[in-house]
Design a protein around this motif. Structure first.
Motif, PDB file in Angstrom:
ATOM      1  N   MET A  12      35.216  27.870  57.943  1.00 32.73           N
ATOM      2  CA  MET A  12      34.581  27.527  58.844  1.00 32.73           C
ATOM      3  C   MET A  12      33.381  27.256  59.388  1.00 32.73           C
ATOM      4  O   MET A  12      33.031  25.805  59.938  1.00 32.73           O
ATOM      5  CB  MET A  12      35.625  27.158  59.886  1.00 32.73           C
ATOM      6  N   VAL A  13      32.871  28.329  59.588  1.00 27.52           N
ATOM      7  CA  VAL A  13      31.162  28.820  60.014  1.00 27.52           C
ATOM      8  C   VAL A  13      30.200  29.026  58.939  1.00 27.52           C
ATOM      9  O   VAL A  13      28.972  29.707  58.656  1.00 27.52           O
ATOM     10  CB  VAL A  13      30.901  30.199  60.720  1.00 27.52           C
ATOM     11  N   GLY A  14      30.710  28.429  57.711  1.00 31.78           N
ATOM     12  CA  GLY A  14      29.919  28.786  55.836  1.00 31.78           C
ATOM     13  C   GLY A  14      30.028  29.575  55.270  1.00 31.78           C
ATOM     14  O   GLY A  14      28.804  29.960  54.716  1.00 31.78           O
ATOM     15  N   ALA A  15      30.530  30.789  55.995  1.00 27.88           N
ATOM     16  CA  ALA A  15      30.510  32.302  55.350  1.00 27.88           C
ATOM     17  C   ALA A  15      31.099  32.050  54.283  1.00 27.88           C
ATOM     18  O   ALA A  15      31.810  31.404  53.717  1.00 27.88           O
ATOM     19  CB  ALA A  15      30.707  33.370  56.013  1.00 27.88           C
ATOM     20  N   THR A  16      30.392  33.000  52.440  1.00 29.59           N
ATOM     21  CA  THR A  16      30.867  33.015  51.973  1.00 29.59           C
ATOM     22  C   THR A  16      31.781  34.103  51.449  1.00 29.59           C
ATOM     23  O   THR A  16      31.887  35.318  52.015  1.00 29.59           O
ATOM     24  CB  THR A  16      30.009  33.573  50.449  1.00 29.59           C
ATOM     25  N   ILE A  17      33.455  33.920  51.443  1.00 32.08           N
ATOM     26  CA  ILE A  17      34.204  34.381  51.813  1.00 32.08           C
ATOM     27  C   ILE A  17      35.244  35.482  50.383  1.00 32.08           C
ATOM     28  O   ILE A  17      34.855  34.847  49.326  1.00 32.08           O
ATOM     29  CB  ILE A  17      35.876  34.129  52.161  1.00 32.08           C
ATOM     30  N   VAL A  18      35.187  36.861  50.595  1.00 26.65           N
ATOM     31  CA  VAL A  18      35.486  37.793  49.182  1.00 26.65           C
ATOM     32  C   VAL A  18      36.776  38.238  49.210  1.00 26.65           C
ATOM     33  O   VAL A  18      37.165  38.134  50.742  1.00 26.65           O
ATOM     34  CB  VAL A  18      34.181  39.248  49.746  1.00 26.65           C
ATOM     35  N   LEU A  19      37.579  37.684  48.464  1.00 27.65           N
ATOM     36  CA  LEU A  19      39.414  38.404  48.014  1.00 27.65           C
ATOM     37  C   LEU A  19      39.124  39.447  47.627  1.00 27.65           C
ATOM     38  O   LEU A  19      38.845  39.313  46.437  1.00 27.65           O
ATOM     39  CB  LEU A  19      39.525  36.814  47.941  1.00 27.65           C
ATOM     40  N   TYR A  20      39.725  39.941  47.766  1.00 29.07           N
ATOM     41  CA  TYR A  20      40.073  41.430  46.922  1.00 29.07           C
ATOM     42  C   TYR A  20      41.727  41.524  46.440  1.00 29.07           C
ATOM     43  O   TYR A  20      42.552  41.674  47.703  1.00 29.07           O
ATOM     44  CB  TYR A  20      39.719  41.865  46.744  1.00 29.07           C
ATOM     45  N   ASP A  21      42.587  41.358  45.433  1.00 25.70           N
ATOM     46  CA  ASP A  21      43.903  41.322  45.213  1.00 25.70           C
ATOM     47  C   ASP A  21      43.953  42.578  44.122  1.00 25.70           C
ATOM     48  O   ASP A  21      43.987  42.726  43.321  1.00 25.70           O
ATOM     49  CB  ASP A  21      44.484  40.306  44.353  1.00 25.70           C
ATOM     50  N   GLY A  22      44.853  42.990  45.167  1.00 20.38           N
ATOM     51  CA  GLY A  22      44.785  45.043  44.038  1.00 20.38           C
ATOM     52  C   GLY A  22      45.114  45.870  45.911  1.00 20.38           C
ATOM     53  O   GLY A  22      44.935  46.077  46.786  1.00 20.38           O
ATOM     54  N   SER A  23      45.170  47.405  44.866  1.00 21.57           N
ATOM     55  CA  SER A  23      44.944  48.321  46.277  1.00 21.57           C
ATOM     56  C   SER A  23      43.445  48.776  46.334  1.00 21.57           C
ATOM     57  O   SER A  23      42.404  48.882  45.383  1.00 21.57           O
ATOM     58  CB  SER A  23      45.544  49.116  45.280  1.00 21.57           C
ATOM     59  N   PRO A  24      43.228  49.239  47.747  1.00 19.77           N
ATOM     60  CA  PRO A  24      42.072  49.749  48.569  1.00 19.77           C
ATOM     61  C   PRO A  24      42.134  50.717  47.369  1.00 19.77           C
ATOM     62  O   PRO A  24      40.632  51.715  47.887  1.00 19.77           O
ATOM     63  CB  PRO A  24      42.700  49.406  49.668  1.00 19.77           C
ATOM     64  N   ALA A  25      42.434  51.757  47.386  1.00 15.34           N
ATOM     65  CA  ALA A  25      42.966  53.396  46.836  1.00 15.34           C
ATOM     66  C   ALA A  25      42.746  53.247  45.057  1.00 15.34           C
ATOM     67  O   ALA A  25      42.349  54.013  44.449  1.00 15.34           O
ATOM     68  CB  ALA A  25      43.575  53.920  47.031  1.00 15.34           C
ATOM     69  N   HIS A  26      42.403  51.962  44.522  1.00 12.66           N
ATOM     70  CA  HIS A  26      42.081  52.018  42.580  1.00 12.66           C
ATOM     71  C   HIS A  26      40.865  51.326  42.491  1.00 12.66           C
ATOM     72  O   HIS A  26      40.828  50.023  42.824  1.00 12.66           O
ATOM     73  CB  HIS A  26      43.056  50.938  42.124  1.00 12.66           C
TER      74      HIS A  26
END
Length: 663
Positions: free
Chosen positions: A333-347
């Motif tokens: 909504m504010v025009g930012a590029t959103i970064v999505l991550y699908d997975g474990s934060p520690a892998h």
């Protein structure tokens, strides 16, 4: 307030560890907003405190200014900003019609809207133009299958681009969206979705976690059987390895058929999505938020407090189970590029989120307190090992952030990165307190209540206290408060959840302190308070001390009233590799709690356990553990799909009746 009713907590450092540079304040959007507001009111707002006071003293005018500053698109006569102000039941901007998806898709062009990263490293970038086309195609398909305003559409999906597209398509029609991750089994997902009587299900074939793929074809089939109102299912290929159901519709086929992008504008408080309570004490309650409230609040939070705008990259580690997924999507909504991550934060290792932030030039990164603690214990040096020059704000939420983590970020990430710890909740799909580009940061503290949030700490008499711990209350309405609970026709469940303690005042259930300088500290949930000899302490104050010790990987403390009139306060710990819970470690734990938290809250016993159970959104399940220790049947107080490790929760059954069972 007397000590018999006052929680206690550790002292706080007096000097800020971060202060904004004047040049950054001058260039921030919150300064632009202050100047915009000055042109309307004729007053000036030289610092954040002045702006916050205006925002809560003139709450209707403030939100009208937010509306105009961000050029909210609507139709109809806007009329009063706040038609009725009583809680519950506040009425915002009566007579207006708008649509969340229209604001999320206002931007166009070849620039990136979404960067979606899989655990295996594959990355898919979607431009604004591509996103608009995809949403239009899915919305057309939904319309063709009879989905109308008010219908419910659900997603059994991981945190990837399809979840965002399906949600925005649903919202564009004025239909309601609800989602959960595929770490839930069919029963856990159905406990949420079946309440809604959904007509369409979007379901992925599986997901990847910690290096392993998880085919969810069988769970999807079982889920469909548990949702008898479904009229169509869309198969979303994520793994690409499972058998495609013959009676499902194919995601790629739907996207291939172009359609015009259209939006159904709905009333300000028309339902947008259904989120859920953690579900650790019964059937998860469905919390419904409206289009207008989310549009307004998220523009304020992301645009003013996080200073996000076009060209910025916004990455907050989350899953589709958590309200932070909804917040990330609102970055559009504010025009930012959103970064999505699908997975474990520690892998493959704890550095993964830092790698993503560096590789994708992230400006605002959000993580959990547990992640930062793990990075510190792993000896990571993010600023030494990767380029984080674009990072300007590190957000944290989900639990109180201890002082040591603020200092670790300063010393090992960058001293000029603002640590923005935020306290809020699924209930308001937003925050109550946090930071802004023009607020200093003190270690262990949230900088200030957020704009438009009339937050105070109240004692048991309903009086505001400063410098003392009290109940977190909100005395004036917020636009993003729920419009209702699902299956609560008379509003009684909604009223009892927030308004049964102080009439007309939202009681959130957290212990907080508002300091003399206006900052905020969180001491934990008030329903998990440790009450020893009439002196109360939040569990977070114990964790801040104990989890900073290198021998401790995780901890949970409870205070259980027993049938014989006794009170048992054990500390359960998960040890780091190679550590031993001997008399020396016990003595050092007790000594640290005695000197750094409270001498009255030294635990009765320190007990090693294999794991600490949490909700799917990462919160320790202190209340279910307390009830199990008090003798409750686990199957009656928590569903197996609502915690991350049900066996870890079952482990605590051996401590029924308190210390006598342990010994």
């Amino acid at each position: 307030m007397s000590s018999s009713t006052t929680p206690v907590g550790p002292g706080r450092a007096r000097d800020p560890i971060w202060s904004p540079r004047p040049v950054d304040v001058d260039q921030s959007r919150i300064t632009q907003f202050s100047e915009f507001l000055s042109s309307r009111t004729g007053s000036t707002y030289p610092d954040y405190g002045d702006l916050w006071r205006y925002s809560v003293d003139h709450i209707g005018e403030f939100w009208a200014a937010v509306w105009d500053f961000f050029d909210i698109v609507s139709e109809g006569e806007r009329g009063l900003s706040l038609g009725a102000s009583e809680m519950p039941g506040a009425e915002w901007f009566p007579g207006t019609r708008l649509n969340y998806a229209e604001h999320a898709l206002r931007h166009a062009g070849a620039g990136p809207a979404i960067v979606a990263i899989s655990e295996n490293g594959s990355t898919e970038t979607t431009s604004w133009d591509e996103l608009r086309l995809q949403v239009a195609s899915v919305a057309r398909w939904l319309r063709d299958h009879g989905v109308q305003q008010g219908d419910r559409v659900v997603g059994y999906l991981p945190n990837g681009q399809p979840a965002v597209v399906a949600f925005l398509a649903t919202a564009s029609l004025g239909a309601l969206w609800s989602t959960c991750g595929q770490d839930y089994g069919a029963a856990g997902a159905a406990a949420r979705f079946a309440q809604l009587a959904p007509v369409v299900l979007f379901a992925a074939d599986g997901y990847t976690w910690n290096g392993e793929t998880h085919d969810r074809s069988d769970e999807t089939a079982a889920l469909r059987e548990l949702l008898p109102t479904l009229e169509a299912t869309v198969h979303v290929p994520v793994l690409g390895t499972s058998k495609v159901p013959t009676d499902s519709h194919q995601w790629d086929t739907i996207l291939s058929e172009e359609a015009p992008l259209e939006f159904t504008r709905v009333a300000f408080d028309a339902p947008l999505w259904v989120l859920y309570s953690s579900g650790t004490t019964g059937v998860p309650k469905g919390i419904v938020h409206g289009h207008g409230g989310v549009v307004l609040d998220h523009h304020k939070l992301l645009g003013l407090h996080h200073d996000l705008g076009p060209g910025d990259r916004f990455f907050w580690y989350t899953t589709t189970n958590w309200m932070m997924w909804n917040m990330v999507v609102s970055g559009l909504m504010v025009g930012a590029t959103i970064v999505l991550y699908d997975g474990s934060p520690a892998h493959p290792g704890p550095q993964r989120l830092w790698d993503i932030a560096a590789d994708h030039d992230v400006a605002v990164l959000g993580v959990s307190p547990g992640y930062l603690l793990g990075c510190a214990k792993a000896g990571l040096e993010p600023s030494r090992d990767r380029d984080l020059s674009t990072l300007r704000m590190l957000g944290s939420t989900g639990a109180p952030l201890p002082e040591a983590s603020y200092l670790w970020v300063r010393d090992h990430v960058r001293a000029d990165v603002q640590v923005a710890s935020v306290s809020g909740g699924t209930d308001v799909v937003s925050g109550f307190a946090g930071s802004a580009p023009n607020t200093p940061v003190w270690a262990g503290e949230l900088s200030a209540p957020l704009l438009g949030v009339a937050m105070e700490a109240w004692d048991g008499r309903g009086e505001s206290v400063v410098g003392e711990v009290g109940e977190l209350v909100v005395t004036k309405p917020m636009p993003s408060m729920p419009v209702f609970f699902w299956s609560d026709p008379d509003g009684s469940r909604y009223h009892d959840a927030y308004f049964d303690t102080f009439a007309g005042v939202w009681r959130h259930g957290d212990w907080v302190t508002v300091t003399e300088r206006g900052s905020v500290t969180i001491s934990g949930r008030s329903d998990a308070t440790l009450n020893r000899q009439g002196v109360r302490l939040g569990s977070a104050d114990i964790y801040q001390v104990v989890e900073d010790m290198p021998e401790i990987d995780d901890a949970m403390v409870i205070g259980a009233e027993l049938d014989d009139g006794g009170y048992w306060m054990p500390l359960f710990v998960v040890l780091a590799a190679g550590a031993e819970l001997d008399d020396d470690l016990r003595g050092r734990i007790n000594g640290a709690i005695r000197t750094q938290a409270s001498p009255r809250h030294v635990p009765d016993d320190i007990i090693q356990v294999p794991a600490i159970p949490r909700t799917r959104t990462g919160k320790k399940v202190e209340i279910p553990v307390k009830r199990i220790v008090q003798g409750a049947d686990l199957n009656r107080i928590v569903g197996s799909d609502t915690v991350d490790d049900v066996e870890a929760l079952r482990y605590f059954a051996r401590f029924r009746d308190g210390v006598s069972a342990y010994t």
